[in-house]
Design a protein around this motif. Structure first.
Motif, mmCIF file in Angstrom:
data_model
loop_
_atom_site.group_PDB
_atom_site.id
_atom_site.type_symbol
_atom_site.label_atom_id
_atom_site.label_comp_id
_atom_site.label_asym_id
_atom_site.label_seq_id
_atom_site.Cartn_x
_atom_site.Cartn_y
_atom_site.Cartn_z
ATOM 1 N N ASP A 100 34.567 38.729 49.069
ATOM 2 C CA ASP A 100 34.586 39.999 48.322
ATOM 3 C C ASP A 100 33.198 40.656 48.313
ATOM 4 O OD1 ASP A 100 37.260 40.219 47.563
ATOM 5 O OD2 ASP A 100 36.988 39.048 45.733
ATOM 6 N N LYS A 101 32.178 39.857 47.993
ATOM 7 C CA LYS A 101 30.818 40.410 47.881
ATOM 8 C C LYS A 101 30.320 40.925 49.218
ATOM 9 C CE LYS A 101 28.778 37.775 44.208
ATOM 10 N NZ LYS A 101 28.356 36.409 44.090
ATOM 11 N N ALA A 102 30.529 40.116 50.261
ATOM 12 C CA ALA A 102 30.025 40.499 51.582
ATOM 13 C C ALA A 102 30.704 41.786 52.056
ATOM 14 C CB ALA A 102 30.271 39.369 52.589
ATOM 15 N N PRO A 189 38.467 50.233 53.699
ATOM 16 C CA PRO A 189 37.524 50.884 52.788
ATOM 17 C C PRO A 189 38.009 50.775 51.337
ATOM 18 C CG PRO A 189 38.250 52.390 54.534
ATOM 19 C CD PRO A 189 39.129 51.184 54.602
ATOM 20 N N LEU A 190 37.096 50.515 50.421
ATOM 21 C CA LEU A 190 37.432 50.556 48.983
ATOM 22 C C LEU A 190 36.196 50.973 48.211
ATOM 23 C CD1 LEU A 190 39.734 49.615 46.791
ATOM 24 C CD2 LEU A 190 38.085 47.821 46.344
ATOM 25 N N GLU A 191 36.303 52.113 47.526
ATOM 26 C CA GLU A 191 35.219 52.529 46.636
ATOM 27 C C GLU A 191 35.054 51.418 45.611
ATOM 28 O OE1 GLU A 191 33.257 55.114 46.832
ATOM 29 O OE2 GLU A 191 34.257 55.702 48.696
ATOM 30 N N GLY A 192 33.864 51.277 45.072
ATOM 31 C CA GLY A 192 33.568 50.117 44.225
ATOM 32 C C GLY A 192 34.329 50.031 42.910
ATOM 33 N N THR A 193 34.996 51.143 42.494
ATOM 34 C CA THR A 193 35.586 51.145 41.148
ATOM 35 C C THR A 193 37.107 51.259 41.206
ATOM 36 O OG1 THR A 193 33.604 52.244 40.383
ATOM 37 C CG2 THR A 193 35.449 52.293 38.885
ATOM 38 N N VAL A 194 37.763 50.523 40.321
ATOM 39 C CA VAL A 194 39.229 50.598 40.235
ATOM 40 C C VAL A 194 39.604 50.787 38.762
ATOM 41 C CG1 VAL A 194 39.672 49.166 42.274
ATOM 42 C CG2 VAL A 194 39.374 48.067 40.042
ATOM 43 N N PHE A 195 40.857 51.147 38.529
ATOM 44 C CA PHE A 195 41.354 51.313 37.165
ATOM 45 C C PHE A 195 42.297 50.150 36.902
ATOM 46 C CE2 PHE A 195 43.723 53.572 33.761
ATOM 47 C CZ PHE A 195 42.648 54.027 33.022
ATOM 48 N N TYR A 276 35.234 46.768 41.131
ATOM 49 C CA TYR A 276 36.163 45.838 41.778
ATOM 50 C C TYR A 276 35.607 44.411 41.780
ATOM 51 C CZ TYR A 276 39.057 43.570 45.299
ATOM 52 O OH TYR A 276 39.890 42.691 45.953
ATOM 53 N N LEU A 277 34.315 44.277 42.086
ATOM 54 C CA LEU A 277 33.741 42.928 42.156
ATOM 55 C C LEU A 277 33.802 42.228 40.800
ATOM 56 C CD1 LEU A 277 30.627 43.227 44.512
ATOM 57 C CD2 LEU A 277 32.818 42.089 44.956
ATOM 58 N N ASP A 278 33.657 42.997 39.706
ATOM 59 C CA ASP A 278 33.751 42.383 38.368
ATOM 60 C C ASP A 278 35.192 41.969 38.069
ATOM 61 O OD1 ASP A 278 31.076 42.836 38.046
ATOM 62 O OD2 ASP A 278 31.319 44.714 36.930
ATOM 63 N N VAL A 279 36.135 42.824 38.495
ATOM 64 C CA VAL A 279 37.556 42.518 38.265
ATOM 65 C C VAL A 279 37.918 41.204 38.960
ATOM 66 C CG1 VAL A 279 39.926 43.293 38.747
ATOM 67 C CG2 VAL A 279 38.176 44.949 38.039
ATOM 68 N N GLN A 280 37.393 41.039 40.161
ATOM 69 C CA GLN A 280 37.760 39.873 40.967
ATOM 70 C C GLN A 280 37.255 38.537 40.388
ATOM 71 O OE1 GLN A 280 40.394 40.711 42.685
ATOM 72 N NE2 GLN A 280 39.661 39.694 44.537
ATOM 73 N N VAL A 281 36.292 38.617 39.448
ATOM 74 C CA VAL A 281 35.816 37.362 38.835
ATOM 75 C C VAL A 281 36.061 37.336 37.329
ATOM 76 C CG1 VAL A 281 34.106 36.908 40.642
ATOM 77 C CG2 VAL A 281 33.424 38.227 38.623
ATOM 78 N N MET A 282 36.776 38.346 36.805
ATOM 79 C CA MET A 282 36.867 38.453 35.340
ATOM 80 C C MET A 282 37.619 37.285 34.684
ATOM 81 S SD MET A 282 39.425 41.691 34.810
ATOM 82 C CE MET A 282 41.143 41.647 35.307
ATOM 83 N N ASN A 283 38.476 36.608 35.449
ATOM 84 C CA ASN A 283 39.205 35.463 34.870
ATOM 85 C C ASN A 283 38.684 34.126 35.384
ATOM 86 O OD1 ASN A 283 40.937 37.101 33.326
ATOM 87 N ND2 ASN A 283 42.158 37.530 35.132
ATOM 88 N N ASP A 284 37.524 34.151 36.056
ATOM 89 C CA ASP A 284 37.019 32.905 36.663
ATOM 90 C C ASP A 284 36.727 31.820 35.628
ATOM 91 O OD1 ASP A 284 37.181 34.176 39.088
ATOM 92 O OD2 ASP A 284 35.190 33.552 39.758
ATOM 93 N N GLU A 285 36.154 32.238 34.492
ATOM 94 C CA GLU A 285 35.793 31.235 33.497
ATOM 95 C C GLU A 285 37.046 30.671 32.831
ATOM 96 O OE1 GLU A 285 32.115 32.598 31.572
ATOM 97 O OE2 GLU A 285 32.900 31.376 29.884
#
Ligand SMILES: Cc1cc2nc3c(=O)[nH]c(=O)nc-3n(C[C@H](O)[C@H](O)[C@H](O)COP(=O)(O)OP(=O)(O)OC[C@H]3O[C@@H](n4cnc5c(N)ncnc54)[C@H](O)[C@@H]3O)c2cc1C
Length: 431
Positions: A100-102, A189-195, A276-285
């Motif tokens: 995701d990050k790369a 392509p994906l802009e960095g922000t999602v809803f 998007y990157l925050d969403v992808q790890v928001m449930n990691d913990e």
């Protein structure tokens, strides 16, 4: 190499699901393809069973074993992106968060799963469901090639052009055919922000809201939608029916589209614009290592009222830390032919998972029994196939996962590429 006498052994033998508490004779951590080949050849000579570990998330505990060798790919986690060709190459031990990050560093994305520490390897070889599946397909739909080390310790590449039969099988039954040392993916392509977010309703509104879900899913085939039947901790244990979504359009458009749920007087509403990157790890913990976990899954051709009613009824007895979660298929998932690869279940409207997490081993039996009974009670509503990455039961046969015809094709492939069933710690295709 780490063995039982080494100080790192206790840590190194752990996998994500604490139920899979096993003691391998040897843990090998290759750092190159040649190391992988040497390890495979050594295991063959010594007649050791081999558990291949990517991210270690196998709920069934396939990436560990008692007495054999764990081939732990965690030192092979490099991800490189070619922004011009819009492709990524991920090594066999990479995590989703690294891919995701790369990709996002170039404004690109590969559709993957929803927890950052899941392995790219296990997820991809089984299918790869996630928040972008309706927009861009499953992870396997974006797989261009796999580099593999076979049971004979030989390098082989599979793609639409090279060994296309093997490539067909790798996309859905992939853990059966070799050690994947790297994967090549198509990016979008994906802009960095999602809803993204979730709205929760009292469970007795399930039928009314499910009707809107059906309409929404039919008219917005690129928006991720999932529904959940559970008890809400935030609402003091109240039984709820929740609708989650991720929309990649602008906040204005997404807000307008999702009004149908947000303006229906929910008890909770967490929708917001997020990276998007925050969403992808928001449930990691919350989904961290060390808990006990059980899951059982199935595909539904339709989300009927009767089915919704049955799911809502199951919440009466649902244990703490459990949910029934139903993710919408359709969109890009449904546009690929079901015969295109081993992955089965594309024509489904929803995939359900009964998911249970707990900590006390004394609860194992009751939790697992509830998960089995819940899916058992919904069996009549299910269609062909089961998502292989959610299959935990040892007695599930390949025909139940892939349907009879595909299973037979997979058996032929297995005979060709791994006739001795060297790779057997997986949802096994018996040669
Ligand atoms: C917290 C959590 C969240 C999840 N979320 C999602 C999700 O959003 N979407 C989804 O589709 N699935 C999801 N899953 C299921 C997940 O896709 C599977 O558990 C998957 O098998 C995990 O891959 P892994 O590499 O982490 O697991 P591992 O336990 O390392 O491996 C799983 C299987 O793949 C094989 N394998 C691993 N690496 C390789 C390799 N390099 N070459 C060949 N075989 C290999 C193993 O031998 C084993 O059979 C989730 C699971 C968990 C526990």
């Amino acid at each position: 190499m780490i063995g039982p006498g080494d100080p790192d052994y206790e840590q190194a033998r752990r996998v994500w699901n604490a139920i899979a508490d096993r003691r391998p004779a040897l843990i090998v951590r290759p750092s190159s393809v040649d190391d992988v080949i040497a390890a495979i050849r050594f295991a063959r000579e010594q007649q050791l069973v081999v558990a291949v570990r990517g991210g270690g998330h196998s709920v069934a505990g396939f990436s560990t074993c008692d007495g054999g060798m764990v081939l732990d790919m965690s030192r092979m986690r490099e991800v490189t992106v070619d922004p011009v060709r819009r492709t990524a190459r991920a090594q066999g031990g990479a995590h989703l968060s690294q891919l995701d990050k790369a990709a996002q560093a170039h404004g690109l994305v590969c559709p993957v799963g929803v927890i950052g520490h899941t392995g790219v390897a296990g997820l991809t070889l089984g299918g790869g469901m996630g928040r972008l599946q309706r927009k861009h397909g499953l992870t396997v739909d974006n797989l261009l090639a796999v580099d593999l080390v076979t049971a004979e310790g030989e390098k082989i590449r599979a793609s639409e052009e090279e060994n296309p039969d093997l490539f067909w099988g790798l996309r859905g039954a992939g853990a059966n055919f070799g050690v994947a040392t790297s994967f090549e993916f198509r990016l979008h392509p994906l802009e960095g922000t999602v809803f993204v977010g979730m709205v929760a309703f009292p469970i007795d509104r399930s039928l009314e809201i499910a009707l809107r879900v059906r309409e929404f899913v039919g008219t917005h085939d690129d928006v991720h939608v999932a529904v959940y039947f559970t008890r809400s901790e935030e609402l003091g244990g109240q039984p709820i029916f929740a609708v989650g979504a991720m929309h990649t359009g602008s906040a204005d458009i997404a807000g307008r589209d999702l009004r149908v749920f947000r303006e229906s007087s929910p008890l909770l509403d967490t929708f917001a614009s997020r990276r998007y990157l925050d969403v992808q790890v928001m449930n990691d913990e919350a989904s961290g290592w060390g808990k006990r976990f059980y899951t059982k899954a199935g595909f539904f051709p339709e989300l009927t009222d009767e089915l919704v009613d049955r799911c809502a009824g199951l919440v009466d007895t649902i244990p703490p830390g459990a949910e029934l979660s139903l993710w919408a298929h359709g969109g890009a998932v449904g546009r690929v032919s079901d015969d295109a690869m081993a992955y089965t279940g594309r024509t489904a409207a929803f995939n359900i998972g009964a998911e249970l997490a707990w900590e006390d081993p004394a609860d194992d039996e009751a939790r697992i029994a509830w998960g089995r009974a819940a899916i058992g009670a919904l069996k009549a509503f299910m269609g062909t196939g089961t998502y292989v990455n959610d299959v935990v039961e040892a007695d599930t046969n390949g025909a139940q996962i892939y349907g009879k015809a595909k299973y037979e094709r997979l058996v032929r492939l297995k005979r060709q590429y791994d006739p001795d069933n060297f790779f057997r710690l997986n949802q096994n295709i018996k040669p």
